[in-house]
Design a protein around this motif. Structure first.
Motif, PDB file in Angstrom:
ATOM      1  N   GLY A  91     -31.886 -64.782  33.788  1.00 14.84           N
ATOM      2  CA  GLY A  91     -32.184 -63.577  33.036  1.00 14.84           C
ATOM      3  C   GLY A  91     -31.765 -63.596  31.584  1.00 14.84           C
ATOM      4  O   GLY A  91     -31.891 -62.590  30.902  1.00 14.84           O
ATOM      5  N   GLN A  92     -31.269 -64.725  31.102  1.00  9.68           N
ATOM      6  CA  GLN A  92     -30.891 -64.780  29.690  1.00  9.68           C
ATOM      7  C   GLN A  92     -32.138 -64.733  28.812  1.00  9.68           C
ATOM      8  O   GLN A  92     -33.163 -65.322  29.143  1.00  9.68           O
ATOM      9  CB  GLN A  92     -30.104 -66.057  29.404  1.00  9.68           C
ATOM     10  CG  GLN A  92     -28.742 -66.092  30.071  1.00  9.68           C
ATOM     11  CD  GLN A  92     -27.838 -65.015  29.527  1.00  9.68           C
ATOM     12  OE1 GLN A  92     -27.699 -64.857  28.322  1.00  9.68           O
ATOM     13  NE2 GLN A  92     -27.238 -64.247  30.410  1.00  9.68           N
ATOM     14  N   PRO A  93     -32.066 -64.033  27.669  1.00  6.85           N
ATOM     15  CA  PRO A  93     -33.266 -63.921  26.825  1.00  6.85           C
ATOM     16  C   PRO A  93     -33.596 -65.229  26.126  1.00  6.85           C
ATOM     17  O   PRO A  93     -32.742 -66.088  25.940  1.00  6.85           O
ATOM     18  CB  PRO A  93     -32.871 -62.838  25.824  1.00  6.85           C
ATOM     19  CG  PRO A  93     -31.387 -62.939  25.718  1.00  6.85           C
ATOM     20  CD  PRO A  93     -30.910 -63.309  27.098  1.00  6.85           C
ATOM     21  N   GLN A  94     -34.841 -65.349  25.724  1.00  6.84           N
ATOM     22  CA  GLN A  94     -35.275 -66.507  24.969  1.00  6.84           C
ATOM     23  C   GLN A  94     -34.953 -66.337  23.497  1.00  6.84           C
ATOM     24  O   GLN A  94     -34.962 -65.233  22.951  1.00  6.84           O
ATOM     25  CB  GLN A  94     -36.782 -66.707  25.130  1.00  6.84           C
ATOM     26  CG  GLN A  94     -37.170 -67.146  26.523  1.00  6.84           C
ATOM     27  CD  GLN A  94     -38.669 -67.325  26.660  1.00  6.84           C
ATOM     28  OE1 GLN A  94     -39.445 -66.526  26.176  1.00  6.84           O
ATOM     29  NE2 GLN A  94     -39.068 -68.379  27.346  1.00  6.84           N
TER      30      GLN A  94
END
Lengths: 114, 112
Positions: free
Chosen positions: A100-103
């Motif tokens: 779930g870490q953002p790009q």
């Protein structure tokens, strides 16, 4: 801190010529890497993603290919460019661990095919 | 049906106005929500990131998530000409790190 670099920023190529766009990430290990193409008004189209060296997943069949020769290096290639390959190409990364870490994106390469 | 829908605008507001940017999404399984700002000829820059319903504030920016309605918003208070850009919403699933879905972007112009 982590940084992502893309080059070149702008490229003009004739139809039928080869292509090589490069992306490197600094300050992290084993990132997930992505290539997108962005067309005006059509959002981001995922082309390839990679979870490790030599591991490439293709999302859209086309005359482009991707390679990951080193942990933090991602290359987008073509043997023969088509007019339809014109567009804005973006490289992105996320941490390899942790869902779930953002790009995070590079500044892109604007490719024009003549 | 697209995974995420975003009004493309363009949106034009006077300096100092409150701006509201919105996206809707189709799958209630989405759990991570992002807003990006993209200036012309640049890559998207992460502005806000949240994974829960409710509000998250950062300076003049507030991200709001309503999971029951599958609706996300970005509010910009006291808008400035430097806020003129395209804003992209993005969502992702919890069980994979490789599936991100982006809106088509809303173009915002803040007039001095």
């Amino acid at each position: 801190s982590q940084t992502i670099h893309q080059w070149p920023a702008t490229l003009v190529q004739p139809v039928g010529s080869p292509l090589s766009l490069e992306c490197t990430v600094e300050g992290t290990s084993n990132p997930n890497l992505y290539w997108y193409r962005q067309a005006a008004g059509r959002g981001l189209q995922l082309l390839f993603y990679s979870v490790g060296i030599g591991q490439i997943s293709s999302e859209v069949p086309q005359n482009l290919s991707a390679s990951r020769p080193q942990d933090r290096q991602f290359i987008l290639s073509s043997k023969k460019l088509l007019l339809s390959d014109s567009g804005f190409y973006l490289c992105a990364w996320t941490p390899g661990q942790g869902r779930g870490q953002p790009q995070h994106f590079g500044d892109g390469t604007r490719l024009s095919i003549l | 049906q697209k995974e995420v829908e975003q009004d493309p605008g363009p949106l034009s507001v006077p300096e100092g106005a409150i701006v509201s940017l919105n996206c809707t999404y189709s799958n209630s399984a989405f759990q991570y929500f992002m807003w990006y700002r993209q200036y012309s000829r640049k890559g998207p820059e992460l502005l806000m990131y949240t994974y829960s319903s409710g509000n998250k504030e950062d300076g003049r920016f507030t991200a709001q998530v309503d999971k029951s309605s599958k609706y996300i918003s970005l509010f910009i208070r006291d808008s400035q000409p430097s806020d003129s850009a395209t804003y992209l919403c993005a969502i992702s699933l919890p069980h994979t790190g490789n599936q991100f879905y982006f809106g088509t972007g809303t173009s915002l112009t803040v007039i001095p």
